[in-house]
Design a protein around this motif. Structure first.
Motif, PDB file in Angstrom:
ATOM      1  N   ASP A  14      -2.355   0.598  -1.649  1.00 60.62           N
ATOM      2  CA  ASP A  14      -2.172   0.246  -0.238  1.00 60.62           C
ATOM      3  C   ASP A  14      -3.325   0.842   0.561  1.00 60.62           C
ATOM      4  O   ASP A  14      -3.478   2.069   0.605  1.00 60.62           O
ATOM      5  N   ARG A  16      -3.657   1.354   3.517  1.00 58.68           N
ATOM      6  CA  ARG A  16      -3.174   2.231   4.597  1.00 58.68           C
ATOM      7  C   ARG A  16      -3.010   3.673   4.123  1.00 58.68           C
ATOM      8  O   ARG A  16      -2.938   4.595   4.942  1.00 58.68           O
ATOM      9  N   TRP A  23     -11.538   4.082   0.583  1.00 58.64           N
ATOM     10  CA  TRP A  23     -11.600   2.645   0.896  1.00 58.64           C
ATOM     11  C   TRP A  23     -12.994   2.094   0.595  1.00 58.64           C
ATOM     12  O   TRP A  23     -13.137   1.010   0.017  1.00 58.64           O
ATOM     13  N   SER A  44      -8.295  -5.545   2.335  1.00 57.16           N
ATOM     14  CA  SER A  44      -8.374  -4.604   3.459  1.00 57.16           C
ATOM     15  C   SER A  44      -7.539  -5.045   4.653  1.00 57.16           C
ATOM     16  O   SER A  44      -7.154  -4.224   5.494  1.00 57.16           O
ATOM     17  N   ASP A  47      -4.323  -3.284   6.088  1.00 54.69           N
ATOM     18  CA  ASP A  47      -4.360  -2.145   7.023  1.00 54.69           C
ATOM     19  C   ASP A  47      -4.757  -2.671   8.399  1.00 54.69           C
ATOM     20  O   ASP A  47      -5.907  -2.543   8.837  1.00 54.69           O
ATOM     21  N   ARG A  50      -6.645  -0.537  11.151  1.00 56.53           N
ATOM     22  CA  ARG A  50      -8.039  -0.124  10.974  1.00 56.53           C
ATOM     23  C   ARG A  50      -8.963  -1.266  10.553  1.00 56.53           C
ATOM     24  O   ARG A  50     -10.168  -1.077  10.460  1.00 56.53           O
ATOM     25  N   TYR A  51      -8.399  -2.429  10.286  1.00 55.14           N
ATOM     26  CA  TYR A  51      -9.214  -3.553   9.821  1.00 55.14           C
ATOM     27  C   TYR A  51     -10.064  -4.127  10.951  1.00 55.14           C
ATOM     28  O   TYR A  51      -9.581  -4.334  12.073  1.00 55.14           O
TER      29      TYR A  51
END
Length: 766
Positions: A14, A16, A23, A44, A47, A50-51
């Motif tokens: 995940d 996240r 990442w 990605s 998330d 934050r994406y």
């Protein structure tokens, strides 16, 4: 690395749960393994907070690969395993996650916790809030009254985070602080100084010397801090408890993590570092991504009894898990040793006898078991193994034993590829499968040529397992093992570890493993078959089947026999091509006589054909001088020991002595570093045979007695006559007096006796 495996692993991570560095490494691993940026981008998107659209593509193009240590699929697999992933082959029951051979040197480690099955264990704030009591219990759990304690209540804001403003206090003892906490109660400010409730307060978990807060100021390396924020608080709490960590105090940080103060009990800073490294390794194997900065023994941890941004920092539990570090290490080793559980025989009996594994070689080797072929150089061991590989591939007999047909992998460490291939073709030709007529062959035989590329067996095993699983061979043949031996050949411990690699290959691939090893130096006739292999006795004791080859010294009559036999076989093969009807004209007895065959050729063939038959017979006679004779002795774990088999090695194949022409030949023995020829059993009358039996018994007795003695300055081992008398019952089956033993030695032994000392004669026929 197979892409479907990497994609499966990726789906178990995940984004996240990852920090930026992890990442980013996922993306670089995908690029290295040949994926497109869209795979990274799509993954990605999970998330959402934050994406950023287009960010993956920009970083993908700007990435510069490191050639010294690139980020490969191994990194992705390791992260997936930390998140509870494992991979099962759809067509089998073998777990792949233990055997990946990653290009970057990273090898997955086994954990005992599967994150897919975590339910979480809730933590609960204390129903009644007593800050002083929280801190007192913490101090009493970790420290002695006279231990100096380090703590910090002042903070500053840096990069949107609150951090300690200074080194804090380190000149007060645990006893002093506890006394004031009891005096002033829950107003911690009176005891410690006021703290900012927006960020809480900190305390050091190891005692100090009262002079500073550096690692050098730590006086006792009792504890280490582990902190992870890559999963929910409840799951963190469940994992540290399931790991049975020897936790002195478990504290809720008031944020995204629990702080576990783990008992290390190291005697020095060096030992502390090693134990903390082991602790962090185990935690990461089991899904906890730890803050590596917390390794230092002088590190600050969250102080129970204070509040942080409206949440309480409190003591969840204390003194949980195993009692000590050593207890925990022993417990974890037991959980993670991959060993099977005990079996109750009564319950197993009720369930019925388990079926035995089928034979790969009838009466010799079962499926999934190991076999060692040992022998001296020039015994044709490689040819013998190629013959076995072909026998399994084609479902033929090998040394008179039926082989089950199936796929076989022949791993060649010694020959270059062209030589190895030609050698296999030569064997096919000799056994009757012409190499230019491959339609008659099966496609079961595969060769892995590793000359110049082989590595130690413990490094080779993962690659061998991974590749072999793709073809599911019935047997793997490794030739020869000296190329991949790890450790000292004479060390039982190191050779046991080496031989365990064969067990691993057999178990993980699900096949039989066959390998060969060489004899120690010198004549071997005076030794048991299990004692002939070079190096540690582990080589002979470890395999389920041991086939040992010992040379039989042929004399002129045996060479004459082989010359006639090979000449007849060669001439008859020639007649198949020029006069196929010869079977109607040549009787069975004449077929076994070179003289009769060549006479028939002179009478029935053309002059040129007859001359060619004579030339063929002559070449066969010359070849016979290079034939060697061998006795194959078997030591078996699963089957009754068979009678030894005698064979000829007539390049390039071995042939069984069906006529028992070799049965009376005895192998050479070695005494005091000298080789002695033994007389054949068939020589002389019954009386001579008995005398020879007595002579051999005495020779073997001397060898046995001399084994534990040192040679004199002239290199000869001398033994006492009394030694023979003392061991007479053991050696000869009856007690004997000294005069009787002296008479026996003089009559049958090749020894001189002087003043009770027995010495081998110098003029013994060698």
């Amino acid at each position: 690395m197979e892409k479907e495996i990497l994609l499966d692993a990726l789906q178990h991570i995940d984004p996240r749960d990852l920090n930026y560095q992890d990442w980013y490494q996922i993306g670089m691993a995908l690029k290295y393994e040949g994926f497109s940026a869209s795979v990274w981008d799509e993954w990605s998107r999970q998330d959402a907070s934050r994406y950023h659209s287009g960010e993956c593509a920009r970083k993908w193009e700007s990435y510069q690969e490191r050639t010294d240590k690139p980020v490969t699929g191994g990194t992705l697999i390791e992260m997936a395993r930390r998140h509870g992933w494992s991979y099962q082959r759809a067509e089998g029951s073998f777990t792949w996650d233990s055997e990946f051979d990653f290009d970057d040197g990273t090898r997955p480690r086994r954990g005992i916790i599967d994150r897919n099955w975590l339910e979480g264990r809730e933590i609960h704030e204390p129903k009644e809030w007593h800050p002083a009591q929280q801190l007192i219990e913490y101090l009493e759990a970790l420290f002695q009254p006279d231990d100096y304690i380090g703590y910090c209540v002042e903070s500053i804001k840096r990069d949107e985070r609150y951090v300690p403003a200074n080194k804090g206090c380190y000149t007060r003892t645990a006893g002093q602080i506890i006394e004031e906490l009891k005096k002033y109660g829950d107003d911690l400010g009176k005891t410690l100084g006021d703290y900012d409730p927006c960020c809480g307060a900190w305390i050091r978990f190891n005692p100090l010397d009262g002079k500073g807060v550096r690692n050098d100021n730590v006086t006792d390396y009792r504890y280490a801090l582990i902190e992870a924020d890559n999963m929910s608080i409840d799951k963190q709490n469940e994992i540290v408890r399931k790991l049975e960590l020897p936790i002195a105090a478990l504290v809720y940080s008031g944020g995204k993590s629990v702080h576990a103060i783990v008992k290390i009990d190291a005697s020095s800073y060096n030992e502390y570092r090693k134990r903390v490294d082991k602790l962090y390794q185990v935690c990461e194997e089991n899904g906890l991504t730890l803050d590596k900065q917390n390794r230092n023994p002088s590190r600050l941890s969250r102080m129970p009894g204070v509040t942080r941004a409206g949440k309480k920092q409190f003591l969840i539990d204390k003194n949980i898990g195993q009692d000590t570090w050593n207890d925990w290490m022993e417990w974890y080793s037991e959980q993670n040793d991959d060993l099977p559980d005990f079996i109750n025989i009564k319950e197993r009996y009720r369930a019925g006898r388990p079926p035995l594994k089928p034979c790969v070689i009838d009466g010799l080797l079962r499926y999934g078991h190991k076999m060692l072929i040992s022998g001296p150089s020039k015994a044709g061991k490689s040819f013998l193994q190629i013959e076995l590989a072909i026998a399994i591939a084609e479902g033929r007999e090998w040394l008179g034993m039926k082989c089950k047909q199936g796929r076989v992998l022949y791993v060649n460490f010694e020959l270059d590829e062209d030589s190895c291939t030609n050698r296999i073709f030569d064997v096919y030709d000799a056994i009757g499968y012409p190499s230019d007529s491959t339609d008659a062959w099966s496609d079961n035989l595969e060769v892995w040529n590793l000359r110049g590329k082989s590595v130690a067996m413990d490094k080779l095993a993962p690659s061998l397992i991974r590749r072999a699983r793709k073809t599911n061979p019935l047997a793997i043949i490794l030739d020869p093992i000296y190329k991949v031996i790890t450790g000292d050949e004479n060390s039982a411990e190191q050779m046991a570890l080496f031989c365990n690699q064969f067990d691993k290959v057999a178990t993980e691939v699900g096949c039989s493993v066959i390998y060969c090893h060489h004899h120690s130096k010198g004549a071997q006739g005076g030794k048991k078959s299990m004692d002939r292999a070079s190096g540690s006795g582990v080589f002979a004791r470890d395999p389920d089947a041991l086939l040992d080859l010992i040379e039989l010294p042929m004399k002129d009559k045996q060479y004459d026999y082989m010359a006639n036999k090979l000449a007849c076989e060669s001439v008859l093969h020639y007649l198949d091509g020029v006069h196929p009807a010869w079977r109607d004209d040549i009787g069975l007895d004449d077929r076994e006589s070179k003289f009769q065959l060549l006479g028939w050729c002179d009478d029935h063939l053309t002059k040129e054909q007859a001359a060619e038959a004579h030339r063929i017979a002559s070449r066969a006679e010359d070849d016979a001088r290079h034939v060697t004779a061998w006795r194959v002795d078997c030591t078996l774990r699963e089957f009754k020991k068979p009678e030894p088999r005698d064979i000829f090695f007539s390049w390039p194949i071995h042939k069984i002595d069906t006529e028992e022409y070799l049965k009376d030949i005895r192998p050479d023995v070695e005494i005091n570093g000298k080789t002695f020829h033994q007389r054949d059993k068939s020589d002389g009358s019954r009386k001579a045979a008995k005398a020879e039996q007595e002579r051999l018994a005495i020779t073997n007795a001397y060898t046995l007695i001399a084994t534990d003695k040192e040679p004199d300055d002239d290199g000869v081992v001398r033994v006492r006559l009394d030694d023979f008398v003392e061991r007479a019952e053991e050696i000869f089956g009856k007690e004997m007096t000294k005069p009787g033993m002296r008479k026996k030695l003089k009559k049958f032994g090749d020894f001189d006796i002087d003043n009770g000392i027995v010495t081998p004669r110098e003029d013994t026929d060698e």
